[in-house]
Design a protein around this motif. Structure first.
Motif, PDB file in Angstrom:
ATOM      1  N   LEU A  53       0.822  -1.213   0.000  1.00 36.35           N
ATOM      2  CA  LEU A  53       0.000   0.000   0.000  1.00 36.35           C
ATOM      3  C   LEU A  53       0.851   1.257   0.000  1.00 36.35           C
ATOM      4  O   LEU A  53       0.533   2.241  -0.659  1.00 36.35           O
ATOM      5  N   GLN A  54       1.948   1.220   0.741  1.00 35.34           N
ATOM      6  CA  GLN A  54       2.832   2.381   0.788  1.00 35.34           C
ATOM      7  C   GLN A  54       3.432   2.636  -0.592  1.00 35.34           C
ATOM      8  O   GLN A  54       3.573   3.783  -1.021  1.00 35.34           O
ATOM      9  N   LEU A  55       3.788   1.569  -1.297  1.00 30.11           N
ATOM     10  CA  LEU A  55       4.342   1.712  -2.650  1.00 30.11           C
ATOM     11  C   LEU A  55       3.292   2.279  -3.608  1.00 30.11           C
ATOM     12  O   LEU A  55       3.594   3.145  -4.430  1.00 30.11           O
ATOM     13  N   LEU A  56       2.051   1.781  -3.501  1.00 27.33           N
ATOM     14  CA  LEU A  56       0.979   2.292  -4.347  1.00 27.33           C
ATOM     15  C   LEU A  56       0.723   3.767  -4.060  1.00 27.33           C
ATOM     16  O   LEU A  56       0.540   4.577  -4.974  1.00 27.33           O
ATOM     17  N   GLU A 137       9.155   1.693   7.486  1.00 23.30           N
ATOM     18  CA  GLU A 137       9.395   3.135   7.519  1.00 23.30           C
ATOM     19  C   GLU A 137      10.306   3.569   6.373  1.00 23.30           C
ATOM     20  O   GLU A 137      10.209   4.688   5.869  1.00 23.30           O
ATOM     21  N   ASN A 138      11.211   2.676   5.932  1.00 20.10           N
ATOM     22  CA  ASN A 138      12.151   3.026   4.862  1.00 20.10           C
ATOM     23  C   ASN A 138      11.563   2.860   3.468  1.00 20.10           C
ATOM     24  O   ASN A 138      12.172   3.278   2.494  1.00 20.10           O
ATOM     25  N   VAL A 139      10.375   2.215   3.369  1.00 20.34           N
ATOM     26  CA  VAL A 139       9.702   2.140   2.063  1.00 20.34           C
ATOM     27  C   VAL A 139       9.147   3.527   1.753  1.00 20.34           C
ATOM     28  O   VAL A 139       8.427   4.097   2.577  1.00 20.34           O
ATOM     29  N   PRO A 140       9.468   4.120   0.586  1.00 19.21           N
ATOM     30  CA  PRO A 140       9.050   5.507   0.306  1.00 19.21           C
ATOM     31  C   PRO A 140       7.536   5.674   0.353  1.00 19.21           C
ATOM     32  O   PRO A 140       6.788   4.868  -0.181  1.00 19.21           O
ATOM     33  N   LYS A 141       7.091   6.764   1.034  1.00 20.17           N
ATOM     34  CA  LYS A 141       5.666   7.098   1.055  1.00 20.17           C
ATOM     35  C   LYS A 141       5.308   7.997  -0.121  1.00 20.17           C
ATOM     36  O   LYS A 141       4.145   8.163  -0.463  1.00 20.17           O
ATOM     37  N   SER A 142       6.306   8.628  -0.731  1.00 21.20           N
ATOM     38  CA  SER A 142       6.124   9.404  -1.958  1.00 21.20           C
ATOM     39  C   SER A 142       7.429   9.345  -2.740  1.00 21.20           C
ATOM     40  O   SER A 142       8.495   9.102  -2.158  1.00 21.20           O
ATOM     41  N   ILE A 157      17.663   4.817  -2.659  1.00 14.92           N
ATOM     42  CA  ILE A 157      18.245   3.675  -3.385  1.00 14.92           C
ATOM     43  C   ILE A 157      17.144   2.823  -4.015  1.00 14.92           C
ATOM     44  O   ILE A 157      17.260   2.407  -5.179  1.00 14.92           O
ATOM     45  N   LEU A 158      16.059   2.575  -3.260  1.00 10.91           N
ATOM     46  CA  LEU A 158      14.947   1.784  -3.797  1.00 10.91           C
ATOM     47  C   LEU A 158      14.340   2.437  -5.037  1.00 10.91           C
ATOM     48  O   LEU A 158      14.068   1.770  -6.041  1.00 10.91           O
ATOM     49  N   ILE A 159      14.128   3.763  -4.977  1.00 12.52           N
ATOM     50  CA  ILE A 159      13.569   4.491  -6.121  1.00 12.52           C
ATOM     51  C   ILE A 159      14.530   4.437  -7.307  1.00 12.52           C
ATOM     52  O   ILE A 159      14.130   4.207  -8.455  1.00 12.52           O
ATOM     53  N   ALA A 160      15.822   4.650  -7.033  1.00 11.65           N
ATOM     54  CA  ALA A 160      16.829   4.648  -8.107  1.00 11.65           C
ATOM     55  C   ALA A 160      16.895   3.290  -8.800  1.00 11.65           C
ATOM     56  O   ALA A 160      16.953   3.205 -10.034  1.00 11.65           O
ATOM     57  N   VAL A 161      16.868   2.218  -8.004  1.00 13.33           N
ATOM     58  CA  VAL A 161      16.937   0.869  -8.584  1.00 13.33           C
ATOM     59  C   VAL A 161      15.696   0.579  -9.421  1.00 13.33           C
ATOM     60  O   VAL A 161      15.793   0.108 -10.565  1.00 13.33           O
ATOM     61  N   ALA A 162      14.509   0.904  -8.876  1.00 15.26           N
ATOM     62  CA  ALA A 162      13.259   0.624  -9.592  1.00 15.26           C
ATOM     63  C   ALA A 162      13.205   1.355 -10.923  1.00 15.26           C
ATOM     64  O   ALA A 162      12.937   0.758 -11.972  1.00 15.26           O
ATOM     65  N   PHE A 163      13.462   2.668 -10.889  1.00  9.91           N
ATOM     66  CA  PHE A 163      13.357   3.443 -12.124  1.00  9.91           C
ATOM     67  C   PHE A 163      14.542   3.206 -13.056  1.00  9.91           C
ATOM     68  O   PHE A 163      14.388   3.314 -14.279  1.00  9.91           O
ATOM     69  N   HIS A 194       3.010  -1.666 -12.997  1.00  6.80           N
ATOM     70  CA  HIS A 194       2.735  -3.079 -13.280  1.00  6.80           C
ATOM     71  C   HIS A 194       3.500  -3.986 -12.318  1.00  6.80           C
ATOM     72  O   HIS A 194       2.978  -5.019 -11.877  1.00  6.80           O
ATOM     73  N   TRP A 195       4.726  -3.581 -11.984  1.00  9.53           N
ATOM     74  CA  TRP A 195       5.496  -4.385 -11.016  1.00  9.53           C
ATOM     75  C   TRP A 195       4.783  -4.442  -9.669  1.00  9.53           C
ATOM     76  O   TRP A 195       4.674  -5.499  -9.060  1.00  9.53           O
ATOM     77  N   ILE A 196       4.323  -3.274  -9.211  1.00  8.69           N
ATOM     78  CA  ILE A 196       3.659  -3.226  -7.901  1.00  8.69           C
ATOM     79  C   ILE A 196       2.346  -4.004  -7.944  1.00  8.69           C
ATOM     80  O   ILE A 196       1.988  -4.704  -6.988  1.00  8.69           O
ATOM     81  N   ILE A 197       1.628  -3.908  -9.083  1.00 10.54           N
ATOM     82  CA  ILE A 197       0.359  -4.633  -9.213  1.00 10.54           C
ATOM     83  C   ILE A 197       0.589  -6.151  -9.138  1.00 10.54           C
ATOM     84  O   ILE A 197      -0.261  -6.893  -8.649  1.00 10.54           O
ATOM     85  N   GLN A 198       1.774  -6.607  -9.607  1.00  5.59           N
ATOM     86  CA  GLN A 198       2.081  -8.035  -9.499  1.00  5.59           C
ATOM     87  C   GLN A 198       2.136  -8.490  -8.044  1.00  5.59           C
ATOM     88  O   GLN A 198       1.962  -9.669  -7.731  1.00  5.59           O
TER      89      GLN A 198
END
Length: 412
Positions: A53-56, A137-142, A157-163, A194-198
Motif C-alpha cells: 500500500l505504501q508503494l501504491l 518506515e524506509n519504504v518511500p511514502k512518496s 536507493i529503492l527508487i533509483a533501482v526501480a526506475f 505493473h510491477w507493484i500490481i504483481q
C-alpha cells in the motif's frame, strides 16, 4: 515478439501468466486457509500489505501528474465540440459520484455487519526498536519524499533501482520534444506500476489471513453488502446513460446496446478500457452508425478522461470504509471525496487495477486509514470489471450525444 510464443519459465513465470483476477481469487482462498490455521499469529502478515500500500501511495501523485499532462498534450480537442465534450464528461462524472454517494448513504452497506474496531497500538509500547517497523518506515511514502526533508537513503536507493531498471527499456528512445519526455516518463511509471500490481495478490493473501485469523469473517460478510451496493449504483449510472441517449441523440438505447455489445463484453473480460478503445470505436462507426468525428471524440479522446465507473466506485469505497469503522463523514468531507474522486478518475490509467493506486488519494483526502484498502481488493477483481464496462458505456454515451439528434445519411 517471440516472448508471446515462448511459454513462461519457472514457477514465478507460470504464476504471472495466470490472469490477475484469478491470482487474487487464489490468494483470497489461501489467505482464508492460512488465517484459520494461524489464528492470532496471522497478525504478523499485515506487514506485506502495509508495504504494498505504501508503494501504491507513493506512485499515485506522479502517475496522476504525468497521466493528466500526457492526455492534455496528446488529445486533439478544439472548437465547440471540445467544449461540449468537456461539459458531458464533467456532467457524467458528477452524476456518477452523486449516484454512488446516494446509494452508499441510503443502503449503508458498511453497517450491515458489526465489525470490531482495530486497536490502536500505543507509541513506545514495545521495548527497543522494531526491525520490521523500521523496514516499513524506509519504504518511500512518496517518490520525492526521500529527497527532501528528513532524507531517507534507503528510500532513495529503492527508487533509483526501480526506475533505473524500468528505464532500461526506453534508454534508446530519442527525446526531441517535451511530448517525448512526458511519454517516456509516463511509460516508465506504468512499468513500475505493473510491477507493484504483481504484488497485489500477496497483499490480498496477507490481509485476508490477518482478518480471518484475528477478527473472523465479519468484514467479508460486509463486503457482500458493498458489492450489492456498487452493482446497484453502476446499474443506475447505466440507466442515466440510456436516458441521455434516448432524449439527446438520434440513436435508440437498445440499438446502441446491441451495436456495442462486443466492446462491453471485451471491457468486462479484459478489464481495460484502453485495450477496448479500438473495438468501441469500430462498434460505434460500423454497427451503431455514429459519425467518425463523434466516435473519435467520445471513444478515443474522451476515454482518457471519462472514468465515471471508477469515480463512482472510489467515492462509494471511501464511504463504505468510513461506515465499517463507525466514522461519520460530514457533508464537507463527502464534497472533498467528490472533488478528489474526479481528479483521481482522470489520473486512473486505462489499465487493470490502476484505480487501486488513485484510491489512496481519496482515502487520504478525508483522513481514512489506507490500511483498510486491502480488504477492498478481495472483491476488486470483480468490481473493477463492472466499473470498466460502465467506463466504456460512458464513452459510448458521449459519442452518441456528440453526434446530435440528426441521423447521418448512409453512404453509398
Amino acid at each position: 515478439m517471440t516472448a508471446a510464443s515462448t511459454p513462461p519459465q519457472g514457477v514465478i513465470g507460470r504464476w504471472n501468466a495466470i490472469p490477475l483476477y484469478l491470482r487474487i481469487v487464489i490468494a483470497l482462498v489461501l489467505g482464508v486457509i492460512a488465517g484459520l490455521l494461524l489464528g492470532e499469529r496471522a497478525k504478523v502478515l499485515e506487514i506485506p500489505s502495509h508495504v504494498i500500500l505504501q508503494l501504491l501511495g507513493a506512485l499515485a501523485p506522479p502517475l496522476i501528474l504525468v497521466a493528466v499532462t500526457h492526455v492534455l498534450m496528446t488529445s486533439e480537442i478544439r472548437g465547440k465540440q471540445a467544449a461540449r465534450l468537456f461539459f458531458l464528461l464533467v456532467l457524467n462524472t458528477c452524476v456518477a459520484i452523486a449516484i454512488g454517494l446516494t446509494v452508499a448513504n441510503v443502503m449503508q452497506p458498511g453497517t450491515w455487519v458489526e465489525v470490531q474496531a482495530e486497536p490502536v497500538a500505543e507509541e513506545g509500547a514495545e521495548d527497543g526498536p522494531n526491525p520490521l517497523a523500521m523496514l516499513i518506515e524506509n519504504v518511500p511514502k512518496s517518490i520525492l519524499g526521500p529527497l527532501a526533508g528528513r532524507q531517507n537513503i534507503i528510500g532513495v536507493i529503492l527508487i533509483a533501482v526501480a526506475f533505473g531498471i524500468a528505464m532500461r527499456g526506453v534508454k534508446s528512445r530519442e527525446i526531441a520534444t517535451v511530448r517525448d519526455l512526458v511519454e517516456v516518463a509516463y511509460d516508465t511509471l506504468l512499468v513500475v506500476l505493473h510491477w507493484i500490481i504483481q504484488l497485489v495478490p500477496i497483499g490480498v493473501f496477507a490481509i485476508v489471513a490477518k482478518v480471518v485469523g484475528v477478527e473472523g469473517f465479519g468484514k467479508f460478510y460486509a463486503m457482500g453488502a458493498f458489492v450489492l451496493a456498487v452493482c446497484i449504483a453502476l446499474f443506475l449510472q447505466a440507466v442515466w446513460y440510456m436516458l441521455r441517449i434516448q432524449y439527446f441523440s438520434w440513436a435508440r438505447p437498445m440499438d446502441v446496446l446491441r451495436g456495442v455489445r462486443d466492446a462491453l463484453v471485451m471491457a468486462f473480460s479484459t478489464d481495460s478500457s484502453t485495450a477496448t478503445m479500438p473495438v468501441t470505436y469500430a462498434c460505434l462507426t460500423e454497427k451503431v452508425g455514429v459519425r467518425e468525428e463523434s466516435a473519435s471524440m467520445g471513444a478515443l479522446v474522451g476515454a482518457n478522461f471519462n472514468n465515471d465507473g471508477t469515480a463512482l466506485y472510489e467515492a462509494m469505497a471511501a464511504l463504505f470504509v468510513a461506515q465499517l469503522l463507525g466514522m461519520e463523514l460530514s457533508l464537507s468531507q463527502q464534497l472533498i471525496i467528490v472533488f478528489t474522486s474526479i481528479i483521481a478518475s482522470v489520473g486512473a490509467a486505462g489499465i487493470p487495477e490502476a484505480g487501486i493506486v488513485t484510491m489512496t488519494l481519496v482515502f487520504t483526502a478525508v483522513d481514512l486509514p489506507t490500511e483498510q484498502i486491502p480488504i477492498l481488493l478481495t472483491v476488486d477483481w470483480f468490481l473493477d470489471r463492472c466499473r470498466t464496462t460502465i467506463n466504456v458505456l460512458g464513452d459510448v454515451n458521449v459519442s452518441c450525444i456528440l453526434d446530435g439528434r440528426t441521423k447521418p445519411e448512409a453512404s453509398g
